[in-house]
Design an enzyme around this catalytic site. Structure first.
Site, PDB file in Angstrom:
ATOM      1  N   TYR A 130      -3.026   4.349  -2.251  1.00 41.93           N
ATOM      2  CA  TYR A 130      -2.853   4.001  -3.667  1.00 41.93           C
ATOM      3  C   TYR A 130      -3.988   4.511  -4.528  1.00 41.93           C
ATOM      4  O   TYR A 130      -5.129   4.599  -4.101  1.00 41.93           O
ATOM      5  CB  TYR A 130      -2.645   2.507  -3.865  1.00 41.93           C
ATOM      6  CG  TYR A 130      -3.710   1.589  -3.329  1.00 41.93           C
ATOM      7  CD1 TYR A 130      -4.606   0.960  -4.179  1.00 41.93           C
ATOM      8  CD2 TYR A 130      -3.789   1.303  -1.961  1.00 41.93           C
ATOM      9  CE1 TYR A 130      -5.570   0.081  -3.697  1.00 41.93           C
ATOM     10  CE2 TYR A 130      -4.732   0.429  -1.468  1.00 41.93           C
ATOM     11  CZ  TYR A 130      -5.629  -0.174  -2.340  1.00 41.93           C
ATOM     12  OH  TYR A 130      -6.574  -1.036  -1.858  1.00 41.93           O
ATOM     13  N   GLN A 174      -9.928   6.177  -8.522  1.00 40.66           N
ATOM     14  CA  GLN A 174     -10.212   5.823  -7.136  1.00 40.66           C
ATOM     15  C   GLN A 174      -8.930   5.897  -6.320  1.00 40.66           C
ATOM     16  O   GLN A 174      -7.882   5.430  -6.764  1.00 40.66           O
ATOM     17  CB  GLN A 174     -10.788   4.399  -7.097  1.00 40.66           C
ATOM     18  CG  GLN A 174     -11.174   3.898  -5.734  1.00 40.66           C
ATOM     19  CD  GLN A 174     -11.837   2.515  -5.820  1.00 40.66           C
ATOM     20  OE1 GLN A 174     -12.489   2.175  -6.798  1.00 40.66           O
ATOM     21  NE2 GLN A 174     -11.663   1.732  -4.783  1.00 40.66           N
ATOM     22  N   ASP A 175      -9.008   6.500  -5.130  1.00 38.23           N
ATOM     23  CA  ASP A 175      -7.898   6.523  -4.176  1.00 38.23           C
ATOM     24  C   ASP A 175      -8.304   5.700  -2.955  1.00 38.23           C
ATOM     25  O   ASP A 175      -9.439   5.800  -2.484  1.00 38.23           O
ATOM     26  CB  ASP A 175      -7.598   7.950  -3.707  1.00 38.23           C
ATOM     27  CG  ASP A 175      -6.766   8.740  -4.700  1.00 38.23           C
ATOM     28  OD1 ASP A 175      -6.584   8.284  -5.837  1.00 38.23           O
ATOM     29  OD2 ASP A 175      -6.303   9.824  -4.337  1.00 38.23           O
ATOM     30  N   LYS A 194      -8.936 -14.602   4.585  1.00 40.94           N
ATOM     31  CA  LYS A 194      -9.000 -14.747   3.131  1.00 40.94           C
ATOM     32  C   LYS A 194      -7.608 -14.954   2.531  1.00 40.94           C
ATOM     33  O   LYS A 194      -7.424 -15.793   1.654  1.00 40.94           O
ATOM     34  CB  LYS A 194      -9.688 -13.510   2.542  1.00 40.94           C
ATOM     35  CG  LYS A 194      -9.969 -13.598   1.077  1.00 40.94           C
ATOM     36  CD  LYS A 194     -10.921 -12.508   0.619  1.00 40.94           C
ATOM     37  CE  LYS A 194     -10.178 -11.224   0.374  1.00 40.94           C
ATOM     38  NZ  LYS A 194     -11.011 -10.197  -0.279  1.00 40.94           N
ATOM     39  N   ASP A 195      -6.612 -14.201   3.004  1.00 44.28           N
ATOM     40  CA  ASP A 195      -5.277 -14.284   2.426  1.00 44.28           C
ATOM     41  C   ASP A 195      -4.525 -15.563   2.805  1.00 44.28           C
ATOM     42  O   ASP A 195      -3.462 -15.845   2.263  1.00 44.28           O
ATOM     43  CB  ASP A 195      -4.440 -13.051   2.806  1.00 44.28           C
ATOM     44  CG  ASP A 195      -4.802 -11.841   1.970  1.00 44.28           C
ATOM     45  OD1 ASP A 195      -5.468 -12.005   0.922  1.00 44.28           O
ATOM     46  OD2 ASP A 195      -4.413 -10.728   2.351  1.00 44.28           O
ATOM     47  N   HIS A 197      -3.036  -9.610  -4.408  1.00 44.44           N
ATOM     48  CA  HIS A 197      -4.348  -9.399  -5.000  1.00 44.44           C
ATOM     49  C   HIS A 197      -4.268  -8.805  -6.400  1.00 44.44           C
ATOM     50  O   HIS A 197      -3.312  -8.113  -6.739  1.00 44.44           O
ATOM     51  CB  HIS A 197      -5.176  -8.440  -4.130  1.00 44.44           C
ATOM     52  CG  HIS A 197      -5.288  -8.868  -2.706  1.00 44.44           C
ATOM     53  ND1 HIS A 197      -5.270  -7.980  -1.659  1.00 44.44           N
ATOM     54  CD2 HIS A 197      -5.409 -10.096  -2.139  1.00 44.44           C
ATOM     55  CE1 HIS A 197      -5.388  -8.619  -0.516  1.00 44.44           C
ATOM     56  NE2 HIS A 197      -5.469  -9.920  -0.785  1.00 44.44           N
ATOM     57  N   ARG A 201      -0.534  -8.076   3.221  1.00 44.81           N
ATOM     58  CA  ARG A 201      -1.770  -7.979   2.443  1.00 44.81           C
ATOM     59  C   ARG A 201      -1.444  -8.376   1.012  1.00 44.81           C
ATOM     60  O   ARG A 201      -0.547  -7.832   0.404  1.00 44.81           O
ATOM     61  CB  ARG A 201      -2.323  -6.558   2.472  1.00 44.81           C
ATOM     62  CG  ARG A 201      -2.791  -6.108   3.849  1.00 44.81           C
ATOM     63  CD  ARG A 201      -3.377  -4.700   3.764  1.00 44.81           C
ATOM     64  NE  ARG A 201      -3.718  -4.168   5.051  1.00 44.81           N
ATOM     65  CZ  ARG A 201      -4.952  -4.155   5.571  1.00 44.81           C
ATOM     66  NH1 ARG A 201      -5.953  -4.664   4.896  1.00 44.81           N
ATOM     67  NH2 ARG A 201      -5.165  -3.628   6.747  1.00 44.81           N
ATOM     68  N   LYS A 223      -2.067   0.437 -10.370  1.00 39.95           N
ATOM     69  CA  LYS A 223      -2.023   1.120  -9.083  1.00 39.95           C
ATOM     70  C   LYS A 223      -0.759   1.959  -8.993  1.00 39.95           C
ATOM     71  O   LYS A 223       0.307   1.549  -9.464  1.00 39.95           O
ATOM     72  CB  LYS A 223      -2.021   0.106  -7.935  1.00 39.95           C
ATOM     73  CG  LYS A 223      -3.279  -0.720  -7.848  1.00 39.95           C
ATOM     74  CD  LYS A 223      -3.186  -1.753  -6.746  1.00 39.95           C
ATOM     75  CE  LYS A 223      -4.463  -2.584  -6.688  1.00 39.95           C
ATOM     76  NZ  LYS A 223      -4.368  -3.649  -5.683  1.00 39.95           N
TER      77      LYS A 223
END
Length: 189
Positions: A131, A46-47, A168-169, A61, A58, A71
């Site tokens: 990523y 996945q990119d 959320k963060d 996580h 950010r 990643k």
């Protein structure tokens, strides 16, 4: 491609060989065979890409259990401070972090293996962050630790009053309170 070790052995910086001339530049940003030989055999599935403005932080996580992700991150526009925190309880570098400036100018990439929390801070007016992941995103398996945990002592290189976070963060547990620490090698789960 040039590989540079960081203070945490499994987190490495990759720098491509860039060919410049009057027309501009050319470089290979990814070659499976070279990565497998320099870092470890891996299969990215996945990119992802994000665009953020100055002051955005950010993270930090990670994906848990069998959904853990490695990643390979890079910046195609702007500049970020990229951070990886070792969450592997069995590791001698548990709780330590690596912070690397990634930019469109230096063309560096950072490999963040499974078992690490990841985050970044945008240091330029705008940044495009890309990523590759070696496992699919599973929202129900997402974990995070507080970006501002004093035990981590991360210098995000942005004044506190200029940091922009998602709702959320703002509410993640500190490392010492996080139940989602890796106790076994996430590559074998």
């Amino acid at each position: 491609m040039k590989l540079t070790q960081t203070q945490i052995p499994d987190v490495v910086i990759l720098e491509p060989r860039v060919f410049n001339d009057a027309r501009g530049y050319f470089f290979e940003s990814w070659r499976q065979r070279d990565f497998d030989a320099l870092v470890r055999p891996i299969r990215f599935v996945q990119d992802n890409e994000s665009c953020s403005s100055y002051g955005v932080v950010r993270g930090l996580h990670f994906q848990q259990g069998r959904y853990a992700q490695s990643k390979l991150v890079r910046v195609t526009a702007g500049t970020v401070l990229d951070v990886a925190v070792d969450l592997r309880r069995y590791s001698p570098t548990f709780g330590q972090h690596v912070a690397v400036v990634l930019s469109e100018e230096n063309r560096r990439q950072l490999f963040v293996p499974r078992g690490f929390a990841h985050g970044f801070a945008v240091l330029s007016e705008r940044a495009v962050f890309q990523y590759k992941c070696d496992n699919y995103y599973a929202p129900e398996q997402e974990g995070a630790i507080a970006w501002d945990d004093p035990a981590l002592a991360i210098d995000w290189q942005i004044p506190a009053d200029r940091i922009i976070l998602s709702d959320k963060d703002r509410h993640h547990p500190r490392l010492a309170e996080c139940p989602c620490i890796f106790t076994t090698d996430p590559f074998t789960e």
